[in-house]
Scaffold this motif. Structure first.
Motif, mmCIF file in Angstrom:
data_model
loop_
_atom_site.group_PDB
_atom_site.id
_atom_site.type_symbol
_atom_site.label_atom_id
_atom_site.label_comp_id
_atom_site.label_asym_id
_atom_site.label_seq_id
_atom_site.Cartn_x
_atom_site.Cartn_y
_atom_site.Cartn_z
ATOM 1 N N VAL A 178 -5.811 -42.994 13.565
ATOM 2 C CA VAL A 178 -6.336 -42.465 14.817
ATOM 3 C C VAL A 178 -5.172 -42.272 15.776
ATOM 4 O O VAL A 178 -4.289 -43.133 15.867
ATOM 5 C CB VAL A 178 -7.372 -43.414 15.452
ATOM 6 N N VAL A 179 -5.155 -41.160 16.472
ATOM 7 C CA VAL A 179 -4.181 -40.920 17.535
ATOM 8 C C VAL A 179 -4.941 -40.864 18.843
ATOM 9 O O VAL A 179 -5.760 -39.961 19.057
ATOM 10 C CB VAL A 179 -3.394 -39.625 17.307
ATOM 11 N N MET A 180 -4.699 -41.829 19.719
ATOM 12 C CA MET A 180 -5.390 -41.924 20.997
ATOM 13 C C MET A 180 -4.529 -41.280 22.084
ATOM 14 O O MET A 180 -3.547 -41.854 22.545
ATOM 15 C CB MET A 180 -5.658 -43.402 21.350
ATOM 16 N N GLY A 181 -4.874 -40.048 22.464
ATOM 17 C CA GLY A 181 -4.094 -39.298 23.438
ATOM 18 C C GLY A 181 -3.236 -38.260 22.739
ATOM 19 O O GLY A 181 -2.223 -38.596 22.119
ATOM 20 N N VAL A 182 -3.637 -36.982 22.822
ATOM 21 C CA VAL A 182 -2.970 -35.933 22.049
ATOM 22 C C VAL A 182 -2.183 -35.021 22.984
ATOM 23 O O VAL A 182 -2.517 -33.855 23.185
ATOM 24 C CB VAL A 182 -3.988 -35.133 21.209
ATOM 25 N N GLY A 183 -1.137 -35.590 23.590
ATOM 26 C CA GLY A 183 -0.206 -34.803 24.396
ATOM 27 C C GLY A 183 1.056 -34.523 23.601
ATOM 28 O O GLY A 183 1.026 -34.387 22.379
ATOM 29 N N GLY A 184 2.184 -34.458 24.298
ATOM 30 C CA GLY A 184 3.444 -34.135 23.643
ATOM 31 C C GLY A 184 3.877 -35.147 22.608
ATOM 32 O O GLY A 184 4.571 -34.810 21.644
ATOM 33 N N ILE A 185 3.503 -36.420 22.788
ATOM 34 C CA ILE A 185 3.809 -37.454 21.807
ATOM 35 C C ILE A 185 2.720 -37.493 20.733
ATOM 36 O O ILE A 185 2.994 -37.478 19.532
ATOM 37 C CB ILE A 185 3.921 -38.832 22.477
ATOM 38 N N GLY A 186 1.472 -37.549 21.167
ATOM 39 C CA GLY A 186 0.370 -37.714 20.236
ATOM 40 C C GLY A 186 0.256 -36.596 19.220
ATOM 41 O O GLY A 186 -0.083 -36.841 18.052
ATOM 42 N N ILE A 187 0.516 -35.351 19.634
ATOM 43 C CA ILE A 187 0.385 -34.243 18.700
ATOM 44 C C ILE A 187 1.387 -34.387 17.561
ATOM 45 O O ILE A 187 1.124 -33.968 16.419
ATOM 46 C CB ILE A 187 0.570 -32.879 19.423
ATOM 47 N N ASN A 188 2.526 -35.023 17.832
ATOM 48 C CA ASN A 188 3.516 -35.232 16.784
ATOM 49 C C ASN A 188 3.220 -36.474 15.954
ATOM 50 O O ASN A 188 3.667 -36.565 14.801
ATOM 51 C CB ASN A 188 4.912 -35.296 17.411
ATOM 52 N N ALA A 189 2.450 -37.409 16.512
ATOM 53 C CA ALA A 189 1.923 -38.487 15.684
ATOM 54 C C ALA A 189 0.938 -37.926 14.674
ATOM 55 O O ALA A 189 0.878 -38.368 13.518
ATOM 56 C CB ALA A 189 1.257 -39.547 16.559
ATOM 57 N N VAL A 190 0.158 -36.923 15.095
ATOM 58 C CA VAL A 190 -0.743 -36.231 14.171
ATOM 59 C C VAL A 190 0.070 -35.571 13.057
ATOM 60 O O VAL A 190 -0.252 -35.692 11.859
ATOM 61 C CB VAL A 190 -1.588 -35.182 14.923
ATOM 62 N N GLN A 191 1.146 -34.874 13.434
ATOM 63 C CA GLN A 191 1.995 -34.243 12.423
ATOM 64 C C GLN A 191 2.583 -35.272 11.470
ATOM 65 O O GLN A 191 2.651 -35.056 10.261
ATOM 66 C CB GLN A 191 3.137 -33.472 13.079
ATOM 67 N N GLY A 192 3.026 -36.395 12.018
ATOM 68 C CA GLY A 192 3.604 -37.440 11.187
ATOM 69 C C GLY A 192 2.613 -37.951 10.159
ATOM 70 O O GLY A 192 2.956 -38.170 8.989
ATOM 71 N N ALA A 193 1.365 -38.143 10.591
ATOM 72 C CA ALA A 193 0.332 -38.617 9.672
ATOM 73 C C ALA A 193 0.088 -37.609 8.564
ATOM 74 O O ALA A 193 -0.076 -37.970 7.386
ATOM 75 C CB ALA A 193 -0.949 -38.899 10.446
ATOM 76 N N ARG A 194 0.050 -36.327 8.930
ATOM 77 C CA ARG A 194 -0.156 -35.287 7.920
ATOM 78 C C ARG A 194 0.965 -35.273 6.899
ATOM 79 O O ARG A 194 0.721 -35.237 5.684
ATOM 80 C CB ARG A 194 -0.264 -33.916 8.602
ATOM 81 N N ILE A 195 2.208 -35.326 7.380
ATOM 82 C CA ILE A 195 3.354 -35.281 6.484
ATOM 83 C C ILE A 195 3.409 -36.532 5.612
ATOM 84 O O ILE A 195 3.814 -36.480 4.440
ATOM 85 C CB ILE A 195 4.651 -35.108 7.303
ATOM 86 N N ALA A 196 2.973 -37.677 6.162
ATOM 87 C CA ALA A 196 2.977 -38.927 5.399
ATOM 88 C C ALA A 196 1.875 -38.980 4.359
ATOM 89 O O ALA A 196 1.862 -39.871 3.510
ATOM 90 C CB ALA A 196 2.839 -40.115 6.353
ATOM 91 N N GLY A 197 0.919 -38.051 4.409
ATOM 92 C CA GLY A 197 -0.132 -37.987 3.414
ATOM 93 C C GLY A 197 -1.411 -38.698 3.778
ATOM 94 O O GLY A 197 -2.222 -39.019 2.897
ATOM 95 N N ALA A 198 -1.634 -38.955 5.073
ATOM 96 C CA ALA A 198 -2.868 -39.621 5.490
ATOM 97 C C ALA A 198 -4.082 -38.797 5.067
ATOM 98 O O ALA A 198 -4.069 -37.564 5.121
ATOM 99 C CB ALA A 198 -2.868 -39.839 6.995
#
Length: 368
Positions: free
Chosen positions: A189-209
């Motif tokens: 879960v990414v709580m807060g999808v701003g400039g940091i959070g949107i890249n946490a989303v990308q990180g999860a995708r690349i990591a294979g979540a």
């Protein structure tokens, strides 16, 4: 020399763009001509006082450009080199650096001090020295920075988009992948999808979540998160909890990254409610400096071994991980161009932050 820069003169004031004086580089420093600077929320925290710093200050800590002059002792770069500026200086010699924790380098203490590493100022206006946000000051056409903050990149690097990896991209990605240790098949879960959070989303995708839930009250950010890899979205914690419970058959998430506009004590308990056994809550958002208490279930911490982890720069090593982010971009796995919602001239900086507060930007960019 003269340069145009955005200066914050006092708390709760607007950025003032004016011509200021800039000294040349001293020992182990370089003069950089900026190509672009990201409008990161952390600079806005200077205005509110949530990030205490000696004022006045030239803002900006997310930038990239070209080296135009070397100070004495500089051998790692040459004039004309393309560079990305890391908001965490890393000496490479102190104990944290030797342990591979260069995001915790002892020089990091200087990032909210104001002056340069030697305690003196490079920017001057109205008869006084001006500090530099994170010893960088990228809200300026030119800036003088320590070599400890300079990452040389390939000459063909697109420096406008590369500016974003100096903070937001690397911090968000690292919060999920390095601090949070998200991996293949995880639910996050990414709580807060701003400039940091949107890249946490990308990180999860690349990591294979397997499941990536973007939690944000703003519909625009939720819809954009789907473009960057989110599999589901939620507007509230309650909605996210119901969603994650169903998707995991009650096991809940493996990781929750808190990347809200600011960190509140109540968010810790909310994030802990979303993760299951051995779940990791990663606190990346900047808290109010006077807050000393949080809400959480100690029962959950003990009986379910849930964890709360702090994350600075996404636990990243700037000299290793900034080039790695650019490599991921080149091979098409990391989105950078799509992050830039709107570009601004330096004189439009206050408009850019107004757009950020209105929730209509993932990342604004100043192009020089």
């Amino acid at each position: 020399m003269k340069t145009k820069a955005a200066v914050l003169w006092g708390l709760h004031q607007k950025w003032e763009v004016d011509e200021v004086d800039l000294d040349g580089p001293r020992e182990n420093e370089v003069l950089v001509k900026l190509t672009a600077s990201g409008l990161c929320h952390s600079d806005d925290h200077l205005i509110t006082g949530d990030m205490p710093m000696q004022l006045p200050v030239v803002g900006g800590h997310e930038g990239a450009g070209v080296v135009v002059e070397l100070g004495p002792g500089v051998t790692e770069v040459a004039e004309g080199d393309s560079v990305v500026l890391s908001f965490i200086p890393a000496c490479g010699r102190c104990e944290p650096c030797a342990r591979g924790l260069s995001n915790l380098c002892v020089l990091g203490a200087a990032i909210i001090a104001g002056p340069q590493l030697d305690g003196t100022f490079r920017f001057h206006a109205k008869g006084q020295g001006l500090g530099q946000m994170c010893v960088l000051g990228t809200f300026s056409e030119y800036t003088v920075v320590p070599m400890a903050s300079v990452i040389k990149v390939d000459q063909d690097t697109a420096l406008d988009t590369a500016a974003l990896v100096g903070c937001g991209v690397t911090t968000g990605y690292g919060s999920m992948v390095r601090t949070g240790e998200a991996g293949d098949g995880d639910t996050v879960v990414v709580m807060g999808v701003g400039g940091i959070g949107i890249n946490a989303v990308q990180g999860a995708r690349i990591a294979g979540a397997r499941v990536i839930v973007a939690l944000d009250p703003i519909e625009y950010k939720r819809s954009r998160a789907l473009e960057f890899g989110a599999t589901h979205t939620a507007a509230t914690v309650e909605e996210a909890l119901s969603l994650v419970t169903d998707l995991t058959r009650g096991q809940l998430a493996d990781v929750c990254v808190v990347s809200t506009d600011s960190a509140e004590g109540a968010y810790v308990a909310q994030a802990l409610s979303l993760v299951g056994k051995r779940g990791r809550v990663v606190m990346t958002a900047i808290p109010h400096p006077t807050d000393t208490s949080v809400a959480m279930s100690l029962f959950d911490l003990t009986l379910y071994e849930k964890q709360v982890r702090g994350s600075l720069f996404g636990s990243s090593n700037p000299r290793r991980d900034i080039p790695r982010m650019l490599d991921l971009y080149r091979c098409g796995r990391l989105k950078l161009d799509e992050l830039i919602t709107r570009e601004y001239a330096l004189e439009e900086i206050n408009e850019g932050y107004a757009d950020m507060h209105a929730g209509i930007n993932l990342r604004g960019l100043i192009r020089f």
